[in-house]
Structures are given as structure tokens and as C-alpha cells.
Enzyme design. Structure first.
Site, short mmCIF file in Angstrom:
data_model
loop_
_atom_site.label_atom_id
_atom_site.label_comp_id
_atom_site.label_asym_id
_atom_site.label_seq_id
_atom_site.Cartn_x
_atom_site.Cartn_y
_atom_site.Cartn_z
N HIS A 177 -17.20 13.13 -43.49
CA HIS A 177 -18.23 12.12 -43.19
C HIS A 177 -19.12 11.97 -44.42
O HIS A 177 -19.81 12.90 -44.83
CB HIS A 177 -19.08 12.55 -41.99
CG HIS A 177 -18.35 12.42 -40.69
ND1 HIS A 177 -18.49 13.32 -39.68
CD2 HIS A 177 -17.44 11.49 -40.28
CE1 HIS A 177 -17.70 12.94 -38.66
NE2 HIS A 177 -17.07 11.83 -39.02
N ARG A 250 -11.97 10.96 -36.40
CA ARG A 250 -11.38 10.48 -35.14
C ARG A 250 -9.95 9.98 -35.41
O ARG A 250 -9.31 9.45 -34.54
CB ARG A 250 -12.20 9.30 -34.55
CG ARG A 250 -13.63 9.61 -34.21
CD ARG A 250 -13.74 10.59 -33.04
NE ARG A 250 -15.15 10.87 -32.73
CZ ARG A 250 -15.91 11.76 -33.38
NH1 ARG A 250 -15.39 12.49 -34.38
NH2 ARG A 250 -17.17 11.95 -33.04
N SER A 301 -22.50 18.05 -41.08
CA SER A 301 -23.91 18.23 -40.71
C SER A 301 -24.29 17.09 -39.78
O SER A 301 -23.64 16.03 -39.83
CB SER A 301 -24.80 18.24 -41.96
OG SER A 301 -24.71 17.01 -42.65
N GLU A 375 -21.41 22.72 -38.35
CA GLU A 375 -22.44 21.68 -38.53
C GLU A 375 -23.66 22.36 -39.12
O GLU A 375 -24.28 23.22 -38.47
CB GLU A 375 -22.82 21.06 -37.17
CG GLU A 375 -21.69 20.33 -36.47
CD GLU A 375 -21.49 18.89 -36.95
OE1 GLU A 375 -22.31 18.41 -37.78
OE2 GLU A 375 -20.52 18.27 -36.52
O1 0X9 Z 1 -18.63 13.83 -34.36
C1 0X9 Z 1 -18.10 14.50 -35.25
O2 0X9 Z 1 -17.09 14.14 -35.84
C2 0X9 Z 1 -18.71 15.84 -35.63
N1 0X9 Z 1 -20.14 15.75 -35.66
S1 0X9 Z 1 -20.89 14.89 -36.83
O3 0X9 Z 1 -22.31 14.85 -36.53
N2 0X9 Z 1 -20.75 15.65 -38.21
O4 0X9 Z 1 -20.30 13.61 -36.93
C3 0X9 Z 1 -18.32 16.87 -34.60
C4 0X9 Z 1 -16.88 17.06 -34.43
C5 0X9 Z 1 -16.60 18.22 -33.56
N3 0X9 Z 1 -15.72 17.94 -32.53
C6 0X9 Z 1 -16.11 17.48 -31.31
N4 0X9 Z 1 -17.33 17.26 -30.98
N5 0X9 Z 1 -15.15 17.30 -30.43
ZN ZN Z 2 -19.59 14.95 -39.68
#
Ligand code: 0X9
Ligand code: ZN
Length: 414
Positions: A177, A250, A301, A375
Site C-alpha cells: 500500500h 485484494r 500501517s 500493522e
Molecule cells: O486492508 C488491508 O489490506 C490491511 N490493512 S491496511 O490498513 N494496511 O490497508 C489489512 C490486511 C489484513 N487482512 C485482513 N484484514 N483480512
Molecule cells: Zn496496508
């Protein structure tokens, strides 16, 4: 004269088109109940509201909005009795402060003929130059492997540290990210500890190999330096839309797109297909082709979490006991440094559901037995990204955690 210079800088800034966040605010809700989280959920699909901390029972949500939209946001939060408070008065001021600090440090380094310090944020080119320097200075243990090319043609270069064959390895990546700038300093710090400061850390290289992809999303990361500090996604175009980019976290081929595909303009758009992005494809191909990698860590983060699979279901993975044991040990090590405590658990249980994430992919499809997302802390009241002054303390606590991870690298994939 001074005014002239300011005007020139302002004109230059706008000519270069760096997105202004002047007047953008971050609002925080009170700690949410289950019902509150459900009421707030529909706002997540509205592109004018950037959920920096998503709604979940037991914690406060944090949402950024432009000056025009923040009034609407605040009214809605009040209507829902969520008691909004302002935690960042003006995001634009923080971004400007960060940029001027970097410019100041760069100027000093230039004046004193020094290489960029590792305790400031480094651009993609500066990171690449550092990698070249380390490779040249420590040729016996460093090799640089180009695992692919980003959409815009930047190299995806992995730094491999090894002092002998036959070892299992840990993989670390950061800035998948783009805007999560606190990740690369912790990874660069680790590379430095294992090269420049190897004498104090010899055992960590004798026992294992290390792979680092410091900039996993170089186009997005570069864009955060040149155009928009808070860009998150890749920079590939989307057919039929002016909205650019895919959320690389994703886009992995693991339960991809389940749970519904948000609009192409959304921050979490998963792409047109699994591995549509050359960056995620390169990472997955490399991990599949490198069975010695038995530990995967993606550095993100913010929020102070050590997350392990699954993110696509609240069901527990088969090896949850081991995943949890190592994460708890890492968290204990973190706590001993600055007193910070991270929340440890499966991603879906302690954070939120997400599909097509890298750590779930590495665990399930890559067969990597220990697989995590960390994170890192934000800046507390300073909001989304910690200031440069927090780089050193964050590096210190991460280094302790990464050492625990390295001490627990499984011997082989099952
Ligand atoms: O949303 C994300 O991809 C991650 N958090 S962020 O704030 N860095 O964007 C977390 C990914 C961890 N996996 C899940 N929450 N399933
Ligand atoms: Zn992230």
C-alpha cells in the site's frame, strides 16, 4: 523577494499537481458497539469518506474527509450518536511539514556530502540507490534479484541476504500500500543490521536467508511522492473508468473478489482478475519458485496489529496455535522496547474481513507455514502516518519483532 520565492514554489507545486489536502480533517468516533458498526458500514462505500480505521465493535473508527465533505460527515456521525472528535485538524499541514522536513534533510545531506540517512523517509530512487550501495559493499552476502516489473516499468528488486546454501528463509515486503511510508524504514533498518552491523547479528544470517522487497508497489509509492501523498493502490488503468489502480492487497488469488467487488474507484478495488497486477503476480511467482521461503511478512500501517490467516473467514486456520505463539512472542519483544502493545489474532477476527490478501495467499496457496501482516503504529493524534520522529522508535521495536520472527523460521514447507 521572499514572497517571490514563495510564489514561485507555490506555482511550481501546483504546476506539478501535488494533491492538496488543505483543510482535510480526520474524525474519530467513540468506541463502537456492534450496532454502531453496522450503521456506519454503508458510509464505507462512499468515495468521499476515507476510512482510515474501519468500523468494528470495540474500537473507534477514524475517517478522513475534504473540507466540503467533513461537515456532512460530522453531521452524520452526530446523527448516529457517534460523538465525533477531530483528531487531525488539517491533513494538508502535516503533509507539508513532512515534505519540508525531507527537503531540509536532503539539503543537509547534500551540503555535507552524505548518503541519505536511513532515519528519514526515502523515495523509490533513493531506496534503489541504497540497495545498489549495499550490494556493492557486501557482495559476499547480498544479491539483488529482479523478480518482475511494475505496470509503469519500474523494477521489482528483491534483496537477498545469504552466507551459504541450504537454509530456509524469511520474506519481508513493505509499501504494498503506497502511502504506508513507515514500512520501508523498518525493512531498510533490518538490511542495515544484517550488513553494516552484521558483526553484532551474525547468528541471524548464519541460521537463515532473508529476502526483502522494500518497495512492493513502486508506481504507487512514487505517486505518493510526486502527486498524492495518500495514494494506496497500484497505478494501472481500469477499462471504462477514469479511476486508476487496484488494491494489491485484494488482488492475490486466494478467495479473490469474494464478499463482493467494490467500485473501481474504491480504495479496495481488487482488480479485474486475480493477479491482474504485475506486482502481485511477480511476488507470488517468486514465492512459489522459492520453496526455502517458509516465513512471510507483509509490513503495513497503521494500527498496531500482528495479523495472521484467515482474513476471508473467522474460522481458525489449521496451525493457529503455532501462528499465535510466534506472534505473541513478537508482541512481547515489541512491548519491551517502547511499551507498545499490538493486537494479535486472525485478520478477520481482530481487524476485518478481506479477500485476496497477500498473507492469506502465502499461507494457503504458497504453502508458507508462518504468514503475517504487521500493522505498524500511526502517529496517535497526528493521524494516518507517523512523523519522521517516530521512525527510530518504530525501527527499534520492529527490529526486536523481526528477530523473533527470524528465530522461528520453519525448516521446510509441509
Ligand atoms: O486492508 C488491508 O489490506 C490491511 N490493512 S491496511 O490498513 N494496511 O490497508 C489489512 C490486511 C489484513 N487482512 C485482513 N484484514 N483480512
Ligand atoms: Zn496496508
Amino acid at each position: 523577494m521572499k514572497f517571490g520565492v514563495c510564489l514561485l514554489l507555490a506555482l511550481l507545486g501546483s504546476a506539478l499537481g501535488y494533491k492538496s489536502y488543505s483543510g482535510y480533517q480526520v474524525l474519530q468516533t467513540r468506541v463502537l458497539t456492534n450496532e454502531d458498526a453496522e450503521l456506519l458500514a454503508p458510509f464505507m462505500s462512499r468515495p468521499e469518506f476515507d476510512f482510515v480505521i474501519t468500523p468494528r465493535a470495540g474500537r473507534a473508527a477514524e475517517i478522513m474527509a475534504s473540507p466540503e465533505n467533513v461537515v456532512i460527515l460530522r453531521n452524520n456521525l452526530k446523527r448516529l450518536n457517534l460523538e465525533p472528535t477531530i483528531i487531525v485538524e488539517d491533513v494538508g499541514i502535516l503533509i507539508e511539514k513532512e515534505r519540508s522536513e525531507i527537503a531540509h534533510k536532503r539539503a543537509l545531506e547534500k551540503k555535507e556530502g552524505r548518503a541519505p540517512a536511513l532515519d528519514r523517509f526515502l523515495s523509490f530512487d533513493e531506496i534503489e540507490a541504497y540497495i545498489d550501495e549495499v550490494a556493492a559493499a557486501f557482495p559476499n552476502i547480498v544479491s539483488v534479484i529482479q523478480i518482475g516489473t511494475s505496470y509503469e516499468g519500474r523494477p521489482l528488486r528483491v534483496v537477498k541476504l545469504s552466507n551459504g546454501p541450504g537454509k530456509s528463509a524469511i520474506w519481508l515486503d513493505s509499501v504494498l500500500h503506497a502511502r504506508e511510508w513507515i514500512g520501508p524504514p523498518t525493512v531498510l533498518y533490518t538490511i542495515n543490521e544484517l550488513t553494516e552491523n552484521l558483526a553484532n547479528n551474525q547468528a541471524l544470517l548464519d541460521a537463515n536467508d532473508w529476502y526483502f522487497l522494500v518497495v512492493a508497489n513502486p508506481d504507487g509509492y512514487t505517486f505518493t511522492w510526486t502527486d498524492d501523498r495518500l495514494w494506496r493502490k497500484t497505478r494501472s488503468p481500469n477499462a471504462g473508468s477514469t479511476c486508476v489502480g487496484t488494491d494489491p492487497n485484494r488482488n492475490f488469488d486466494q478467495h479473490w473478489g469474494e464478499g463482493g467487488i467494490p467500485s473501481v474507484c474504491d480504495l479496495t478495488f481488487p482488480g479485474s482478475a486475480p493477479f491482474s497486477e504485475p506486482e502481485t503476480k511477480a511476488i507470488s511467482d517468486f514465492i512459489l519458485a522459492t520453496p526455502s521461503i517458509t516465513f512471510y511478512l507483509s509490513v503495513h500501517s497503521y494500527g498496531k496489529y500482528i495479523l495472521y490467516p484467515w482474513g476471508h473467514t473467522t474460522a481458525l486456520p489449521p496451525t493457529v496455535a503455532e501462528l499465535d505463539r510466534v506472534a505473541q512472542e513478537a508482541n512481547n519483544a515489541i512491548q519491551s522496547v517502547n511499551g507498545n502493545s499490538y493486537t494479535v489474532g486472525t485478520a478477520a477476527n481482530v481487524l476485518y474481513f478481506a479477500y485476496g490478501t497477500s498473507h492469506d495467499w502465502a499461507y494457503e496457496q504458497g504453502n508458507v507455514p508462518l504468514s503475517y501482516t504487521i500493522e505498524l503504529p500511526g502517529g496517535g493524534l497526528a493521524g494516518f502516518n507517523p512523523p519522521a520522529s517516530l521512525i527510530a522508535p518504530t525501527n527499534a521495536e520492529c527490529w526486536e519483532a523481526y528477530k523473533v520472527f527470524a528465530a522461528n523460521i520453519p525448516a521446510a514447507r509441509p
